[in-house]
Motif scaffolding. Sequence first.
Motif, PDB file in Angstrom:
ATOM      1  N   GLY A  22       0.779  -1.233   0.000  1.00  0.00           N
ATOM      2  CA  GLY A  22       0.000   0.000   0.000  1.00  0.00           C
ATOM      3  C   GLY A  22       0.809   1.280   0.000  1.00  0.00           C
ATOM      4  O   GLY A  22       0.250   2.349   0.217  1.00  0.00           O
ATOM      5  N   GLY A  49      -3.959   3.382  -8.053  1.00  0.00           N
ATOM      6  CA  GLY A  49      -3.680   2.721  -6.776  1.00  0.00           C
ATOM      7  C   GLY A  49      -3.043   3.672  -5.774  1.00  0.00           C
ATOM      8  O   GLY A  49      -3.404   3.676  -4.594  1.00  0.00           O
ATOM      9  N   ARG A  53      -4.732   5.191  -2.091  1.00  0.00           N
ATOM     10  CA  ARG A  53      -4.036   5.133  -0.798  1.00  0.00           C
ATOM     11  C   ARG A  53      -3.823   6.537  -0.211  1.00  0.00           C
ATOM     12  O   ARG A  53      -3.921   6.734   0.987  1.00  0.00           O
ATOM     13  CB  ARG A  53      -2.666   4.474  -0.941  1.00  0.00           C
ATOM     14  CG  ARG A  53      -2.670   3.090  -1.514  1.00  0.00           C
ATOM     15  CD  ARG A  53      -3.162   2.051  -0.511  1.00  0.00           C
ATOM     16  NE  ARG A  53      -2.933   0.707  -0.980  1.00  0.00           N
ATOM     17  CZ  ARG A  53      -3.796   0.004  -1.703  1.00  0.00           C
ATOM     18  NH1 ARG A  53      -4.931   0.529  -2.059  1.00  0.00           N
ATOM     19  NH2 ARG A  53      -3.528  -1.229  -2.064  1.00  0.00           N
TER      20      ARG A  53
END
Length: 159
Positions: A22, A49, A53
């Motif tokens: 992450g 992505g 996060r």
Amino acid sequence: MRAGRHLDAQLCCQQILARDPGRADTLHLMGLLCIHTGQLDHAVEWLAGAIRRDPKPLYLTTLGTVLLQQGRGAEALKAFEKAVELEPENAERWRNLGMVPAQLRRNDDAILSFQHALKLEPRSWDAANKVAILLYQAARFEDARVHLDLCETLKPNDI
């Protein structure tokens, strides 16, 4: 990556992500590496992505730039708008935002974005130049001249 060793950078990123999947900064870097190799679809995935996060303006700007390169103007506009929303006092974010409506031939919106960038950064030759061109194209010659004069002041003798 800065040293031009993109494969080594990618391997380092993969090792980091294996331990911590992450990490937004590493996901963003993977997106940048994909941009470098022309893998824009993969870049979008990595950047999305990173934004999930940690929706940093930098990540949104990078995503917007890639989407614009892919001809996905409406999606790029959303990314740049979100970056401006998160960092409204950043002139560069406003200049980036202005590029999308300019490309989509929504010149009035582009002019407003570039003018706002100029309010935040009055010595921005790039924003002044873009506003001047758009105003000229809109046949707003007096307004264009004001911005052309500013360009001349900021970069004398620049054609």
